[in-house]
Design a protein around this motif. Structure first.
Motif, PDB file in Angstrom:
ATOM      1  N   PRO A 176     123.185  59.056 124.038  1.00 63.53           N
ATOM      2  CA  PRO A 176     122.407  57.858 124.918  1.00 63.53           C
ATOM      3  C   PRO A 176     122.713  58.210 126.447  1.00 63.53           C
ATOM      4  O   PRO A 176     123.702  58.713 126.714  1.00 63.53           O
ATOM      5  N   LEU A 177     121.891  57.577 127.217  1.00 63.29           N
ATOM      6  CA  LEU A 177     122.260  57.351 128.579  1.00 63.29           C
ATOM      7  C   LEU A 177     123.427  56.139 128.715  1.00 63.29           C
ATOM      8  O   LEU A 177     123.803  55.383 127.703  1.00 63.29           O
ATOM      9  N   SER A 178     124.017  56.329 129.957  1.00 62.58           N
ATOM     10  CA  SER A 178     125.054  55.243 130.137  1.00 62.58           C
ATOM     11  C   SER A 178     124.343  53.914 130.299  1.00 62.58           C
ATOM     12  O   SER A 178     123.032  53.555 130.448  1.00 62.58           O
ATOM     13  N   ASP A 179     125.052  52.736 130.010  1.00 58.90           N
ATOM     14  CA  ASP A 179     124.563  51.271 129.875  1.00 58.90           C
ATOM     15  C   ASP A 179     123.909  50.907 131.152  1.00 58.90           C
ATOM     16  O   ASP A 179     122.875  50.257 131.051  1.00 58.90           O
ATOM     17  N   ASP A 180     124.503  51.496 132.453  1.00 59.99           N
ATOM     18  CA  ASP A 180     123.805  51.196 133.667  1.00 59.99           C
ATOM     19  C   ASP A 180     122.192  51.802 133.837  1.00 59.99           C
ATOM     20  O   ASP A 180     121.323  51.134 134.017  1.00 59.99           O
ATOM     21  N   GLU A 181     122.318  53.088 133.245  1.00 56.40           N
ATOM     22  CA  GLU A 181     121.050  53.899 133.352  1.00 56.40           C
ATOM     23  C   GLU A 181     120.013  53.163 132.351  1.00 56.40           C
ATOM     24  O   GLU A 181     118.832  53.231 132.738  1.00 56.40           O
ATOM     25  N   ILE A 182     120.471  52.774 131.187  1.00 52.60           N
ATOM     26  CA  ILE A 182     119.829  52.153 130.310  1.00 52.60           C
ATOM     27  C   ILE A 182     118.986  50.827 130.770  1.00 52.60           C
ATOM     28  O   ILE A 182     117.780  50.723 130.783  1.00 52.60           O
ATOM     29  N   ARG A 183     119.946  49.814 131.602  1.00 52.48           N
ATOM     30  CA  ARG A 183     119.375  48.850 132.064  1.00 52.48           C
ATOM     31  C   ARG A 183     118.332  48.980 133.395  1.00 52.48           C
ATOM     32  O   ARG A 183     117.333  48.227 133.355  1.00 52.48           O
ATOM     33  N   LYS A 184     118.843  49.907 133.957  1.00 56.01           N
ATOM     34  CA  LYS A 184     117.618  50.230 135.207  1.00 56.01           C
ATOM     35  C   LYS A 184     116.446  50.773 134.670  1.00 56.01           C
ATOM     36  O   LYS A 184     115.340  50.379 135.110  1.00 56.01           O
ATOM     37  N   ALA A 185     116.535  51.494 133.726  1.00 56.99           N
ATOM     38  CA  ALA A 185     115.182  52.045 132.976  1.00 56.99           C
ATOM     39  C   ALA A 185     114.332  51.025 132.474  1.00 56.99           C
ATOM     40  O   ALA A 185     113.329  51.142 132.410  1.00 56.99           O
TER      41      ALA A 185
ATOM     42  N   GLN B 148     114.539  47.892 132.868  1.00 57.61           N
ATOM     43  CA  GLN B 148     114.200  46.885 133.789  1.00 57.61           C
ATOM     44  C   GLN B 148     112.699  47.493 134.415  1.00 57.61           C
ATOM     45  O   GLN B 148     111.968  46.700 134.703  1.00 57.61           O
ATOM     46  N   ALA B 149     112.969  48.826 134.869  1.00 62.63           N
ATOM     47  CA  ALA B 149     111.571  49.357 135.435  1.00 62.63           C
ATOM     48  C   ALA B 149     110.361  49.251 134.445  1.00 62.63           C
ATOM     49  O   ALA B 149     109.333  49.550 135.060  1.00 62.63           O
ATOM     50  N   GLN B 150     110.622  49.374 132.946  1.00 64.45           N
ATOM     51  CA  GLN B 150     109.458  49.115 132.223  1.00 64.45           C
ATOM     52  C   GLN B 150     109.355  47.698 131.679  1.00 64.45           C
ATOM     53  O   GLN B 150     108.378  47.445 130.965  1.00 64.45           O
ATOM     54  N   GLY B 151     109.680  46.710 132.412  1.00 67.30           N
ATOM     55  CA  GLY B 151     109.645  45.416 131.978  1.00 67.30           C
ATOM     56  C   GLY B 151     109.973  44.880 130.779  1.00 67.30           C
ATOM     57  O   GLY B 151     109.407  43.866 130.296  1.00 67.30           O
ATOM     58  N   LEU B 152     111.331  45.488 130.247  1.00 66.71           N
ATOM     59  CA  LEU B 152     111.569  44.796 128.958  1.00 66.71           C
ATOM     60  C   LEU B 152     112.619  43.507 129.248  1.00 66.71           C
ATOM     61  O   LEU B 152     113.128  43.326 130.421  1.00 66.71           O
ATOM     62  N   SER B 153     112.541  42.670 127.894  1.00 67.12           N
ATOM     63  CA  SER B 153     113.214  41.441 128.264  1.00 67.12           C
ATOM     64  C   SER B 153     114.736  41.765 128.171  1.00 67.12           C
ATOM     65  O   SER B 153     115.183  42.688 128.002  1.00 67.12           O
ATOM     66  N   THR B 154     115.336  40.487 128.409  1.00 66.23           N
ATOM     67  CA  THR B 154     116.760  40.759 128.412  1.00 66.23           C
ATOM     68  C   THR B 154     117.397  41.019 126.865  1.00 66.23           C
ATOM     69  O   THR B 154     118.302  41.833 126.791  1.00 66.23           O
ATOM     70  N   GLU B 155     116.794  40.329 126.144  1.00 65.61           N
ATOM     71  CA  GLU B 155     117.160  40.497 124.549  1.00 65.61           C
ATOM     72  C   GLU B 155     116.684  41.961 124.083  1.00 65.61           C
ATOM     73  O   GLU B 155     117.620  42.600 123.387  1.00 65.61           O
ATOM     74  N   GLN B 156     115.802  42.716 124.488  1.00 68.95           N
ATOM     75  CA  GLN B 156     115.551  43.751 124.594  1.00 68.95           C
ATOM     76  C   GLN B 156     116.393  44.794 125.024  1.00 68.95           C
ATOM     77  O   GLN B 156     116.918  45.783 124.257  1.00 68.95           O
ATOM     78  N   ILE B 157     116.903  44.513 126.292  1.00 71.52           N
ATOM     79  CA  ILE B 157     117.831  45.331 126.888  1.00 71.52           C
ATOM     80  C   ILE B 157     119.111  45.365 126.300  1.00 71.52           C
ATOM     81  O   ILE B 157     119.861  46.250 125.954  1.00 71.52           O
ATOM     82  N   ASP B 158     119.538  44.032 125.939  1.00 69.00           N
ATOM     83  CA  ASP B 158     120.861  44.188 125.126  1.00 69.00           C
ATOM     84  C   ASP B 158     120.804  44.738 123.824  1.00 69.00           C
ATOM     85  O   ASP B 158     121.800  45.382 123.367  1.00 69.00           O
TER      86      ASP B 158
ATOM     87  N   PRO C 220     110.335  50.365 124.331  1.00 71.03           N
ATOM     88  CA  PRO C 220     110.669  51.839 124.075  1.00 71.03           C
ATOM     89  C   PRO C 220     110.800  52.165 122.528  1.00 71.03           C
ATOM     90  O   PRO C 220     111.275  51.067 121.854  1.00 71.03           O
ATOM     91  N   PRO C 221     110.453  53.172 122.156  1.00 70.45           N
ATOM     92  CA  PRO C 221     110.585  53.547 120.434  1.00 70.45           C
ATOM     93  C   PRO C 221     112.184  53.864 120.364  1.00 70.45           C
ATOM     94  O   PRO C 221     112.569  53.962 121.375  1.00 70.45           O
TER      95      PRO C 221
END
Length: 962
Positions: free
Chosen positions: A591-600, A602-612, A846-847
């Motif tokens: 996987p990418l790093s946690d920061d990179e995952i959060r940035k990507a 957020q750029a696609q408009g995911l909710s906080t629950e989905q990001i976590d 994301p899938p």
């Protein structure tokens, strides 16, 4: 008595007309024709026999027997003639008391006995050309011509394919043995005659005769005869392998033992022919890997120093061929021919090459039983019926040397157990064919039908042992993998399939120098909803300088035909096995790093629950990948479960078909030389291709709940043009040569089931096909040396190389995969996918396995406009993707740029040239640069909503199977 001049004129005119009709009828009756049919002792017709009729003045006429064994000689003055019939491998037939009367004359059936004691050399171009022969341009090998071919059946098959040349169509050229398909090519000693490219537009054939090979085996003889031979070869004359650093050549031996025996079982009733062949090959495969091995062993140890593993590993092969044939004359009108063929092949240490270490080897065994029965009935003087039955049972089994966990270290080594696992494949085939040939005056009518069936059982445990993949040797030493994959589910797949083909054909001799042929064939198969498969064919043969007692020196043949093909049983098997339910695949990627995952995210408009949830999933992936060599439990792998690449057949799939036209001009230059010029066009429609209809678009799949959905479609096209010039010359009774040159070009936008570079844009796919061979030259002949009782049979086959493909092993567009992405100076922008899925969620979640990383590169993609691919900007980091290293990012979420100086083999540009052994005739230097990219701006909420709506409105249409 009054007689008017008018009445007198009418009477004289009537008398004159009657006289002229009588004179015309007398003139027509002044010449005659002679017809006959040639067969062997058991009722089988003999094709290609030379028939010579000589009058009292020594003037001779020569014709060749046709496909039903019949012949006709026209324009004969009444009188006594001498008849002479000759066919290679048969006794000479002579009759000096043949009476020809005005009109039509029928000869009794001519029977040729088998003779191996006497051989004659006939001058093929000695006689006049015939418009009755539908085999102009065909290559016929018999007698001493067969001695130029290899003795080994596998090498013989390769040589015949080279002689036949490239055959268009998904299934290549048609190979028949005594009229049957699907059998193995017999040994050379059991072959009586080989015909290549014979009668290409016949309605009896389901595939074109271009590239087709017909093999006729030998019957028994009237006396006990036999032969035995042995072939031996070793590494003494082999060149040294440049990739093997050992100063000695690796050991190699080839040993072959062959023999045959024939004779009579019941005199004049039954005979037999038995052929056997034993092959033993001790070959070797080269390993050129870099691995940490314990000193003096081949055991992998992450703590051991890296060594170069360069060695040749022995890979033995053993095979058996046994084939008896029995001919039995039931009575004067019925004959029965039975043939059985047994074949067994054993290979050891397969799968060992390049980076694969010896422990990855597996053994493979193949066994085949083939039974053939042919019954021929002479119903009357003009009608012959033939019934054929065939049964084939084959089994292929693969056994790995080890079932341990597989380990792949990219560009270094591959160790552990074979990923193929235990597997077997059992196939049962049967075939029934009935054909009737009838002669009616100037018509030769032939009709028949064929019914075939197949049942296939395939057991495969591919990747059931699990595979760890490491991006580098340093990662392997640290025990941190970049990917882990495991497959579970039902390993057995079973399918059955049947097909039917019926035909009717008529050859009509309109005039002595003009023959017209027409036929119609119908095809139908199960597992495919295509019913209206009628294939008409029409052709003619005309001699502009023949007829009216003149010998033909020029014959022109032209024709047109439609041919339908079938989708093979392997298509139905893949659809059944990979339906998304029978098997499941677990894939864990870096996987990418946690920061990179959060940035990507957020750029696609995911909710906080989905990001976590994605961050937690990434943490679990890091833990599992660091757990080498342990195999994770299915409970832990449940978060990474995905359906194995689903296979389905498009709802609108139909039978592929081709329309073919050809023109052949044959010219007899001298008494002993003949020139042939042959031009053909071959255009195919509904050619099979594969396409991932759920490929990621802007990093998001149209169906978020599914993985790759690879769909078989019949939407591709293919075109081939080819011209062939051949010349035969009989220099002497002991010397003859035949030369053949072919210039061709074949293009297509799909390579028989292959994937396109861009799953949503097929415009750039039209290019040269994988079998495109521009230039091909062939020379063969026979030279006899009577003093030494020696016969020389040279054969030379040369051709230019076929095209090859260059891939980047990296995703260069939003819709490509690592196996199809090709380098290009300008990347095409992928269009939006097609119609949406009813009820599909439009949330831009994301899938699974979207947030992954290719070694050495980081990038994200941000849509800038609704429904358009995202733009990318490069960072300072640059990653180079090796050509042999697959991407470890499963979903293709990034966009990347690539440049390459090599011209792509698809996309409308000329591909690099190559030789047939993948040795490029022109050096190709490709430099692929994959630039890491990151988003530079976030879209607004309105833009995100518009993008989601556009994706939902433009997603592909799905069938119920999806």
């Amino acid at each position: 008595m009054k007689v008017s001049f008018k009445s007198l004129g009418r009477g004289l005119g009537l008398l004159l007309a009657i006289a002229m009709c009588g004179a015309g009828a007398w003139a027509q009756q002044a010449t005659g024709s002679l017809r006959g049919q040639i067969s062997d002792e058991f009722g089988g017709v003999i094709v290609g026999a030379t028939v010579t009729l000589t009058d009292a003045a020594g003037k001779a006429k020569t014709v060749i027997s046709e496909s039903d064994g019949s012949f006709q000689i026209a324009g004969l003055a009444p009188g006594r003639y001498q008849l002479r019939v000759f066919a290679t491998g048969f006794a000479l037939h002579e009759n000096a008391e043949v009476e020809v009367r005005a009109g039509r004359n029928e000869l009794p059936a001519i029977t040729l006995g088998v003779s191996l004691e006497r051989e004659e050399v006939t001058v093929a171009s000695e006689g006049p050309l015939s418009v009755d022969n539908a085999s102009a341009g065909a290559i016929v090998l018999k007698g001493k011509d067969l001695e130029a071919l290899p003795e080994d059946p596998d090498e013989l098959a390769a040589a015949l394919q080279a002689l036949a040349g490239p055959a268009a169509g998904p299934n290549g050229g048609q190979i028949t043995i005594d009229g049957f398909e699907g059998g193995r090519i017999p040994s050379r000693d059991s072959i009586r005659e080989i015909r290549i490219n014979d009668n290409p537009l016949s309605a009896e054939n389901d595939r074109p005769g271009f590239g087709g090979i017909q093999i006729l085996t030998k019957p028994g003889t009237d006396k006990l005869r036999g032969g035995f031979g042995m072939t031996f070869n070793d590494e003494s004359l082999n060149s040294r392998n440049p990739f093997l650093r050992s100063p000695k050549r690796p050991p190699f031996q080839f040993r072959q033992y062959s023999g045959n025996l024939s004779g009579t079982i019941v005199p004049k009733k039954s005979s037999f022919f038995v052929d056997f062949n034993r092959g033993e090959t001790d070959d070797n495969d080269l390993i050129n890997a870099f691995a940490p091995l314990r000193p003096g062993t081949t055991i992998i140890d992450p703590t051991a120093p890296q060594v170069s593993f360069n060695a040749a590993v022995l890979s033995p092969r053993r095979n058996w061929n046994f084939s008896p044939r029995i001919d039995y004359a039931i009575n004067g009108s019925h004959t029965l021919v039975g043939r059985y063929h047994f074949f067994r092949n054993d290979d050891q240490n397969l799968g060992v090459s390049q980076f694969s270490l010896p422990e990855r080897a597996f053994d493979q065994t193949f066994t085949s039983h083939n039974v053939q029965l042919t019954e021929t009935s002479i119903l009357n003087k003009t009608t012959v019926n033939e019934t054929r039955f065939q049964f084939i049972r084959s089994r292929s089994q693969q056994t790995p040397l080890s079932e341990a966990l597989a380990v792949n270290v990219l560009s270094f080594f591959e160790a552990g157990g074979s990923t193929g696992g235990n597997s077997f494949n059992e196939i049962t085939r049967w075939e029934v064919t009935n054909t009737t040939t009838q002669a009616r005056g100037a018509h030769s009518l032939k009709f028949g039908a064929r019914l075939r069936g197949i049942r296939l059982s395939d057991f495969s445990e591919g990747n059931f042992n699990g595979t760890y993949t490491f991006s580098s040797l340093e990662d392997f030493r640290r025990g941190v993998a970049s990917q882990f994959s495991l497959t579970r589910g039902e390993p057995l797949g079973e399918i059955s399939q049947m097909d039917f083909g019926g035909f009717v054909q008529d050859d009509w001799k309109l005039r002595p120098n003009l023959t017209l042929g027409a036929g119609l064939r119908y095809e139908r198969q199960t597992n495919l909803g295509s019913n209206f498969n009628f294939a008409p064919r029409v052709y003619l043969a005309w001699s502009p300088d023949g007829g009216a007692g003149r010998q033909a020196k020029t014959v022109i043949r032209l024709g047109f035909g439609i041919f339908y093909d079938r989708l093979g049983e392997n298509i139905a098997l893949q659809v059944e096995r990979f339906n998304g339910l029978n098997q499941q695949q677990f894939v864990v990627t870096t996987p990418l790093s946690d920061d990179e995952i959060r940035k990507a995210a957020q750029a696609q408009g995911l909710s906080t629950e989905q990001i976590d949830r994605e961050v937690a999933r990434a943490a679990l992936a890091r833990t599992l990948l660091a757990g080498y060599p342990a195999i994770p439990s299915l409970d832990l792998l449940g978060a990474f479960a995905q359906s194995q690449a689903t296979r389905q057949l498009a709802p609108d799939a139909t039978a592929p078909y081709s329309y073919i036209s050809g023109l052949i001009m044959t010219r007899q230059l001298t008494r002993t030389s003949t020139l042939n010029v042959f031009f053909q066009t071959y255009d195919s429609r509904h050619v099979l291709r594969s396409r991932n209809i759920n490929a990621p678009f802007n990093g998001v799949r149209p169906r978020l709940d599914l993985g790759n959905v690879n769909q078989f479609e019949t939407s591709a096209t293919q075109s081939m043009r080819q011209v062939t010039v051949s010349m035969s010359k009989q220099f002497h009774r002991a010397l003859s040569l035949t030369a053949n040159y072919t210039l061709g070009k074949a293009q297509s936008n799909a390579d028989f089931g292959g994937f396109p570079m861009n799953q949503y844009d097929l415009e750039g796919e039209y290019s040269r096909t994988s079998f495109d061979t521009r230039h091909r030259f062939m020379l063969f002949g026979s030279l006899g040396i009577p003093i030494l009782k020696l016969s020389l049979n040279p054969m030379i086959i040369a051709n230019t190389g076929r095209p090859f493909n260059i891939i980047t092993a990296a995703t260069t567009t939003a819709t490509a995969s690592s196996t199809t992405a090709r380098p290009s100076p300008t990347l095409r922008r992928a269009p939006a996918p097609r119609a949406s899925v009813p009820g599909e969620s439009t949330a831009p979640a994301p899938p699974p396995a979207t947030w992954c990383r290719r070694p050495g590169a980081t990038s994200t993609s941000t849509p800038t406009r609704p429904g358009r691919p995202g733009r990318s900007t490069s960072r300072a980091t640059t990653a180079r993707a090796p050509a042999s290293s697959p991407s470890t990012c499963a979903s293709g979420a990034r966009s990347a740029s690539a440049t390459c100086r090599a011209r792509p083999s698809s996309g409308g540009r000329r591909p690099p040239r190559s030789s047939s052994n993948n040795n490029s005739s022109s050096r190709v230097r490709a430099a692929v640069r994959v630039a890491a990219a990151a988003a530079t701006a976030r879209p607004t909420a309105a833009a995100r909503a518009a993008a989601a709506g556009a994706r939902a409105a433009a997603a592909p249409a799905w069938s119920a199977a999806a």
